[in-house]
Write a protein that holds these residues in place. Structure first.
Motif, mmCIF file in Angstrom:
data_model
loop_
_atom_site.group_PDB
_atom_site.id
_atom_site.type_symbol
_atom_site.label_atom_id
_atom_site.label_comp_id
_atom_site.label_asym_id
_atom_site.label_seq_id
_atom_site.Cartn_x
_atom_site.Cartn_y
_atom_site.Cartn_z
ATOM 1 N N LYS A 94 4.811 -0.855 6.052
ATOM 2 C CA LYS A 94 5.197 -1.893 4.851
ATOM 3 C C LYS A 94 3.942 -2.948 5.284
ATOM 4 N N GLU A 95 3.439 -2.816 6.597
ATOM 5 C CA GLU A 95 2.041 -3.808 6.880
ATOM 6 C C GLU A 95 0.967 -3.022 6.359
ATOM 7 N N ASP A 96 0.895 -1.765 6.297
ATOM 8 C CA ASP A 96 -0.069 -1.164 5.461
ATOM 9 C C ASP A 96 -0.187 -1.338 4.228
ATOM 10 N N GLU A 97 0.917 -1.536 3.499
ATOM 11 C CA GLU A 97 1.120 -1.688 1.868
ATOM 12 C C GLU A 97 0.507 -3.098 1.718
ATOM 13 N N LYS A 98 0.737 -3.899 2.533
ATOM 14 C CA LYS A 98 0.305 -5.443 2.280
ATOM 15 C C LYS A 98 -1.058 -5.595 2.599
ATOM 16 N N ILE A 99 -1.793 -4.538 3.438
ATOM 17 C CA ILE A 99 -3.038 -4.489 3.642
ATOM 18 C C ILE A 99 -3.918 -4.146 2.414
ATOM 19 N N LEU A 100 -3.494 -2.931 1.916
ATOM 20 C CA LEU A 100 -4.014 -2.156 0.593
ATOM 21 C C LEU A 100 -3.784 -3.279 -0.254
ATOM 22 N N LYS A 101 -2.875 -3.973 -0.671
ATOM 23 C CA LYS A 101 -2.861 -4.859 -1.696
ATOM 24 C C LYS A 101 -3.798 -5.900 -1.582
ATOM 25 N N THR A 102 -4.139 -6.271 -0.207
ATOM 26 C CA THR A 102 -5.133 -7.708 -0.343
ATOM 27 C C THR A 102 -6.619 -6.843 -0.222
ATOM 28 N N GLN A 103 -6.799 -5.687 -0.120
ATOM 29 C CA GLN A 103 -8.118 -4.886 -0.215
ATOM 30 C C GLN A 103 -8.340 -4.702 -1.681
ATOM 31 N N LYS A 104 -7.276 -4.477 -2.438
ATOM 32 C CA LYS A 104 -7.369 -4.323 -4.070
ATOM 33 C C LYS A 104 -7.727 -5.859 -4.808
ATOM 34 N N GLU A 105 -7.188 -6.809 -4.052
ATOM 35 C CA GLU A 105 -7.359 -8.224 -4.363
ATOM 36 C C GLU A 105 -8.878 -8.582 -4.110
ATOM 37 N N GLY A 106 -9.622 -7.792 -3.147
ATOM 38 C CA GLY A 106 -10.949 -8.185 -2.872
ATOM 39 C C GLY A 106 -11.181 -9.026 -1.767
ATOM 40 N N VAL A 107 -9.995 -9.025 -0.743
ATOM 41 C CA VAL A 107 -9.900 -9.651 0.429
ATOM 42 C C VAL A 107 -10.056 -8.727 1.713
ATOM 43 N N LYS A 108 -11.013 -8.769 2.481
ATOM 44 C CA LYS A 108 -11.403 -7.623 3.371
ATOM 45 C C LYS A 108 -10.945 -8.230 4.857
ATOM 46 N N GLU A 109 -10.210 -7.492 5.541
ATOM 47 C CA GLU A 109 -10.056 -7.831 6.941
ATOM 48 C C GLU A 109 -10.534 -6.526 7.913
ATOM 49 N N GLU A 110 -11.633 -6.905 8.546
ATOM 50 C CA GLU A 110 -12.238 -5.727 9.297
ATOM 51 C C GLU A 110 -11.251 -5.008 10.575
ATOM 52 N N GLU A 111 -10.399 -5.880 11.197
ATOM 53 C CA GLU A 111 -9.735 -5.265 12.151
ATOM 54 C C GLU A 111 -8.554 -4.586 11.597
ATOM 55 N N GLU A 112 -8.202 -4.821 10.354
ATOM 56 C CA GLU A 112 -7.156 -4.093 9.966
ATOM 57 C C GLU A 112 -7.494 -2.805 9.347
ATOM 58 N N THR A 113 -8.602 -3.049 8.344
ATOM 59 C CA THR A 113 -9.141 -1.749 7.527
ATOM 60 C C THR A 113 -9.822 -0.655 8.727
ATOM 61 N N ALA A 114 -9.844 -1.057 9.912
ATOM 62 C CA ALA A 114 -10.713 -0.214 10.758
ATOM 63 C C ALA A 114 -9.748 0.914 11.401
ATOM 64 N N ARG A 115 -8.409 0.630 11.533
ATOM 65 C CA ARG A 115 -7.494 1.328 12.041
ATOM 66 C C ARG A 115 -6.965 2.407 11.297
ATOM 67 N N LYS A 116 -6.133 3.416 11.686
ATOM 68 C CA LYS A 116 -5.702 4.457 10.835
ATOM 69 C C LYS A 116 -4.319 4.075 10.396
ATOM 70 N N THR A 117 -4.153 4.268 9.079
ATOM 71 C CA THR A 117 -2.832 3.894 8.351
ATOM 72 C C THR A 117 -1.809 4.915 8.744
ATOM 73 N N THR A 118 -0.382 4.581 8.489
ATOM 74 C CA THR A 118 0.595 5.349 8.680
ATOM 75 C C THR A 118 0.544 6.502 7.945
ATOM 76 N N ALA A 119 0.244 6.596 7.038
ATOM 77 C CA ALA A 119 0.052 7.866 5.981
ATOM 78 C C ALA A 119 -1.115 8.820 6.668
ATOM 79 N N GLU A 120 -1.977 8.339 7.231
ATOM 80 C CA GLU A 120 -3.036 9.122 7.903
ATOM 81 C C GLU A 120 -2.328 9.747 9.173
ATOM 82 N N PHE A 121 -1.593 9.060 10.033
ATOM 83 C CA PHE A 121 -0.894 9.689 11.044
ATOM 84 C C PHE A 121 0.281 10.631 10.650
ATOM 85 N N GLU A 122 0.799 10.520 9.487
ATOM 86 C CA GLU A 122 1.772 11.349 8.883
ATOM 87 C C GLU A 122 1.106 12.650 8.607
#
Length: 278
Positions: A94-122
């Motif tokens: 759910k947290e990854d979904e929020k980060i993805l939403k902010t990225q689409k809105e043009g907001v960048k958070e380097e610490e969050e975007t550098a990590r692997k998402t749960t979908a990649e782990f799966e």
């Protein structure tokens, strides 16, 4: 000899068929006297006592679930998921979904975007799972049909069956031997396992009391009435049959169904009461 034939012989004696019963006058009294004499004669003969071992090799692999068990498991899993709280993995998703939403809105958070998402782990977990080769439950003993091997049908319970000579015939039965004076019936069972099957095989006996009983009669001219067999359960611990005893013709490790196909029907009815198929 039937009761009707005895009454006819008593009331209509013929040459060579005269029954002498002392001073008994009534035919029914004569018949009763003959029956009592027959019972007394059989009671004077002793029974032979035997101990037999139901040696069980428990499953070494988990059994394959039936269709009903699989459906029931799916139902329980669905109900558990519906009633459970979110796990850490689900919260992170759910947290990854929020980060993805902010990225689409043009907001960048380097610490969050550098990590692997749960979908990649799966995706990584699924790839690892697909590359894993599950071992086959069929062993070399299964492929060769070697019933003497303990490495067959690892997902089922096997029981040691022995081919022994009873009288003039050979039968597949649970290993058994004659009781000796001074022994308890369990001590006889332990000795029979050691002498008949060899020193290498070991089992853990479950209690001092027999788990089952079976008896059969000998021919009328035998010095004993028959045999009474007391069964004792034991779990296989180590080793296999290694005996060179003349009393053991052959042996096999079989499932309950295979035992039913190989043993006499009346004998299987007796041992079926304490053989629990897993």
């Amino acid at each position: 000899m039937s009761a009707r034939y005895l009454l006819r012989a008593i009331t209509h004696p013929v040459k060579g068929n005269l029954i002498k019963c002392g001073h008994v006058s009534s035919p029914m009294q004569q018949l009763y006297h003959i029956q009592r004499r027959s019972i007394a004669d059989s009671a004077s003969k002793p029974w032979m006592l035997f101990s037999a071992i139901c040696l069980e090799r428990l499953p070494t692999l988990s059994t394959t679930s039936s269709e009903f068990e699989q459906n029931y498991g799916k139902m329980l899993k669905t109900e558990e998921v519906e009633k459970s709280s979110l796990s850490d993995h689900e919260l992170r998703f759910k947290e990854d979904e929020k980060i993805l939403k902010t990225q689409k809105e043009g907001v960048k958070e380097e610490e969050e975007t550098a990590r692997k998402t749960t979908a990649e782990f799966e995706d990584l977990w699924e790839a690892e799972f697909n590359s894993f080769q599950f071992p086959s439950q069929l062993t070399e003993a299964d492929k060769k049909g070697d019933t003497r091997s303990l490495q067959r049908k690892c997902d089922a319970k096997l029981i040691l069956l022995a081919k022994q000579k009873l009288g003039s015939k050979e039968f597949w039965i649970l290993p058994q031997g004659v009781h000796q004076q001074g022994e308890s019936m369990r001590e006889t069972a332990e000795r029979v396992l050691r002498e008949l099957c060899g020193e290498e095989i070991n089992g853990i006996f479950l209690g001092n009391a027999p788990c089952g009983f079976y008896k059969y009669k000998y021919p009328p001219n035998h010095e004993n009435v028959g045999a009474k067999v007391f069964f004792f359960r034991a779990h296989h611990r180590t080793g296999n049959v290694s005996s060179k005893s003349e009393d053991l013709i052959d042996f096999s490790w079989l499932t309950k169904q295979e035992i039913a196909d190989k043993t006499p029907s009346e004998y299987f009815k007796a041992i079926d009461q304490f053989i629990v198929d897993l």
